[in-house]
Design a protein around this motif. Sequence first.
Motif, PDB file in Angstrom:
ATOM      1  N   LEU A 138      -6.283  -6.490  -3.126  1.00  0.00           N
ATOM      2  CA  LEU A 138      -5.017  -6.981  -2.373  1.00  0.00           C
ATOM      3  C   LEU A 138      -4.584  -8.451  -2.183  1.00  0.00           C
ATOM      4  CD1 LEU A 138      -3.740  -3.660  -0.291  1.00  0.00           C
ATOM      5  CD2 LEU A 138      -3.362  -4.167  -2.795  1.00  0.00           C
ATOM      6  N   GLN A 139      -6.078  -9.060  -1.324  1.00  0.00           N
ATOM      7  CA  GLN A 139      -5.858 -10.207  -0.840  1.00  0.00           C
ATOM      8  C   GLN A 139      -5.673 -11.557  -1.922  1.00  0.00           C
ATOM      9  OE1 GLN A 139      -5.184 -11.669   1.878  1.00  0.00           O
ATOM     10  NE2 GLN A 139      -5.406  -9.574   3.421  1.00  0.00           N
ATOM     11  N   LEU A 140      -6.693 -10.879  -3.048  1.00  0.00           N
ATOM     12  CA  LEU A 140      -6.491 -11.846  -4.608  1.00  0.00           C
ATOM     13  C   LEU A 140      -5.403 -11.678  -5.058  1.00  0.00           C
ATOM     14  CD1 LEU A 140      -9.807 -10.500  -6.192  1.00  0.00           C
ATOM     15  CD2 LEU A 140      -9.295 -13.079  -4.560  1.00  0.00           C
ATOM     16  N   LEU A 141      -4.907 -10.586  -4.868  1.00  0.00           N
ATOM     17  CA  LEU A 141      -3.436 -10.795  -5.736  1.00  0.00           C
ATOM     18  C   LEU A 141      -2.288 -11.160  -4.738  1.00  0.00           C
ATOM     19  CD1 LEU A 141      -2.556  -6.806  -6.448  1.00  0.00           C
ATOM     20  CD2 LEU A 141      -2.128  -8.736  -7.612  1.00  0.00           C
ATOM     21  N   ALA A 142      -2.874 -11.027  -3.460  1.00  0.00           N
ATOM     22  CA  ALA A 142      -1.379 -12.082  -2.720  1.00  0.00           C
ATOM     23  C   ALA A 142      -1.742 -13.836  -2.468  1.00  0.00           C
ATOM     24  CB  ALA A 142      -1.202 -11.771  -1.267  1.00  0.00           C
ATOM     25  N   THR A 143      -2.580 -13.576  -2.564  1.00  0.00           N
ATOM     26  CA  THR A 143      -3.386 -15.316  -2.995  1.00  0.00           C
ATOM     27  C   THR A 143      -2.519 -15.915  -4.669  1.00  0.00           C
ATOM     28  OG1 THR A 143      -5.121 -14.750  -3.023  1.00  0.00           O
ATOM     29  CG2 THR A 143      -4.731 -15.792  -1.548  1.00  0.00           C
ATOM     30  N   ASN A 144      -2.046 -14.902  -5.164  1.00  0.00           N
ATOM     31  CA  ASN A 144      -2.228 -15.443  -6.945  1.00  0.00           C
ATOM     32  C   ASN A 144      -3.427 -15.939  -7.607  1.00  0.00           C
ATOM     33  OD1 ASN A 144      -0.601 -16.067  -8.837  1.00  0.00           O
ATOM     34  ND2 ASN A 144      -0.359 -18.029  -8.989  1.00  0.00           N
ATOM     35  N   GLN A 145      -4.761 -14.981  -7.013  1.00  0.00           N
ATOM     36  CA  GLN A 145      -6.013 -14.780  -7.953  1.00  0.00           C
ATOM     37  C   GLN A 145      -5.886 -14.110  -9.261  1.00  0.00           C
ATOM     38  OE1 GLN A 145      -9.764 -16.275  -5.885  1.00  0.00           O
ATOM     39  NE2 GLN A 145      -7.845 -16.087  -4.115  1.00  0.00           N
ATOM     40  N   LEU A 146      -5.163 -12.430  -8.963  1.00  0.00           N
ATOM     41  CA  LEU A 146      -4.352 -12.005  -9.579  1.00  0.00           C
ATOM     42  C   LEU A 146      -2.717 -11.831 -10.144  1.00  0.00           C
ATOM     43  CD1 LEU A 146      -7.308  -9.379  -7.998  1.00  0.00           C
ATOM     44  CD2 LEU A 146      -7.539 -10.531 -10.161  1.00  0.00           C
ATOM     45  N   ASP A 147      -3.060 -10.621 -11.355  1.00  0.00           N
ATOM     46  CA  ASP A 147      -1.332 -10.463 -12.014  1.00  0.00           C
ATOM     47  C   ASP A 147      -1.418  -9.031 -11.257  1.00  0.00           C
ATOM     48  OD1 ASP A 147      -0.656 -12.958 -12.827  1.00  0.00           O
ATOM     49  OD2 ASP A 147      -2.144 -12.463 -14.731  1.00  0.00           O
ATOM     50  N   VAL A 148      -2.488  -8.546 -11.583  1.00  0.00           N
ATOM     51  CA  VAL A 148      -1.983  -7.282 -11.273  1.00  0.00           C
ATOM     52  C   VAL A 148      -3.240  -6.435 -11.054  1.00  0.00           C
ATOM     53  CG1 VAL A 148      -0.116  -6.382 -12.915  1.00  0.00           C
ATOM     54  CG2 VAL A 148      -2.315  -5.526 -13.533  1.00  0.00           C
ATOM     55  N   ALA A 149      -3.542  -4.725 -10.053  1.00  0.00           N
ATOM     56  CA  ALA A 149      -4.477  -4.453  -9.816  1.00  0.00           C
ATOM     57  C   ALA A 149      -4.298  -3.390  -9.284  1.00  0.00           C
ATOM     58  CB  ALA A 149      -4.851  -4.850  -8.269  1.00  0.00           C
ATOM     59  N   PHE A 150      -5.620  -2.434  -9.616  1.00  0.00           N
ATOM     60  CA  PHE A 150      -5.820  -0.983  -9.767  1.00  0.00           C
ATOM     61  C   PHE A 150      -6.641  -0.136  -8.259  1.00  0.00           C
ATOM     62  CE2 PHE A 150      -8.256   3.367 -11.521  1.00  0.00           C
ATOM     63  CZ  PHE A 150      -6.664   3.884 -10.654  1.00  0.00           C
ATOM     64  N   VAL A 151      -5.695   0.038  -7.575  1.00  0.00           N
ATOM     65  CA  VAL A 151      -6.611   0.139  -6.317  1.00  0.00           C
ATOM     66  C   VAL A 151      -7.042   1.594  -5.449  1.00  0.00           C
ATOM     67  CG1 VAL A 151      -6.202  -2.394  -5.331  1.00  0.00           C
ATOM     68  CG2 VAL A 151      -4.035  -0.009  -4.754  1.00  0.00           C
ATOM     69  N   HIS A 152      -7.468   1.714  -4.543  1.00  0.00           N
ATOM     70  CA  HIS A 152      -6.778   3.758  -4.176  1.00  0.00           C
ATOM     71  C   HIS A 152      -6.700   3.166  -2.810  1.00  0.00           C
ATOM     72  CE1 HIS A 152     -11.660   4.355  -3.935  1.00  0.00           C
ATOM     73  NE2 HIS A 152     -11.317   2.631  -3.123  1.00  0.00           N
ATOM     74  N   GLU A 153      -6.199   3.622  -2.007  1.00  0.00           N
ATOM     75  CA  GLU A 153      -6.449   4.032  -0.451  1.00  0.00           C
ATOM     76  C   GLU A 153      -6.392   5.717   0.010  1.00  0.00           C
ATOM     77  OE1 GLU A 153      -2.520   2.468   1.514  1.00  0.00           O
ATOM     78  OE2 GLU A 153      -1.568   5.041   1.560  1.00  0.00           O
TER      79      GLU A 153
END
Length: 327
Positions: A138-153
């Motif tokens: 999520l941090q990588l997404l927020a800093t524009n290092q990724l476009d999408v991410a598959f995550v779990h909570e």
Amino acid sequence: MLPLVELEVRHLRALCAIADTGSVRKAALRLGMTQPSLTTQLRRIEATLGGTLFTRGQNGSRPTPLGHSVLSRARPIIAEMTALVSAAREAALGAGGLRLRIGSIGSHAVTGWLRRIHRRLPETDTTIHIEVSSNTLLQLLATNQLDVAFVHETAGFPLAVPEGVERRVLIGREPRFVALAAGHPATARSLVPLSALASDAWIVDPTADDEATALRAAFTAAGVDPRLVHVRDNTTAAELVASGEAVRLSQPIADPAPGTVVRPLDGDPLTCQLALASRSGSLPLRDLDALFTDLMDAYVDVAAANPVYRSWLDRNGSPLLPSVGSH
């Protein structure tokens, strides 16, 4: 002592991570480092700057006046560097063609997801970044290092979702199973209660978001105090399970490693939500819809091919994947 000129952007990121999380341990997890290595790095930075940057106490790490002064200068530098890198990448994209940067937790669905994306977008330069920690993704997404991410909570342990990042739920409630040695007595059960595993050592990955905390909470609810073993390497963890030295949690779509068996836990005491995360407005809605559909189709395929998970889905009326249970 480090010369001042050797203070790098990565050091400033480390200081900001400690300040943001309020803990050297949590900052190390976010940065993908060990706590001792980050502590050593912090001491070197403090030696370079000539003063203490954080006070450490029972309530975590808090910036000193010097720390606040350094952080006030560090944050604009990091923001400028992030903007510079983003601009350079956008320029490279304009010169070199289409690009898609995907992040993901480890999952058997990833291969099928990528295969579908490659087939649908053959001219796009698609990259994949795998992380144990969804918070890191999520941090990588927020800093524009990724476009999408598959995550779990993990249920009961919310992720730290940065501002501007949104999630689309893929699976609202996925159970966690347990991986056991093939000769473990509990393999005779179709559903394994936590109490039957009270004397076993449990392997946990210290870099996984709240895995150990969630496991302890589940055992506490069952009136059991678990023995936890921290192992970061999957190969070693699989060998320890196969040898009967320990057990560990397993994703339901995962295939058992050689010499091991995967079983559902009775009552599903540990569950996760699976989601596709993205920055708000970073991708056209139709593209995001297509990526979500690709991921869902890949997940359904591996779920349908896994007999233990199929059995669990059929037994529970297929609350997660009705299409699987209808086959």
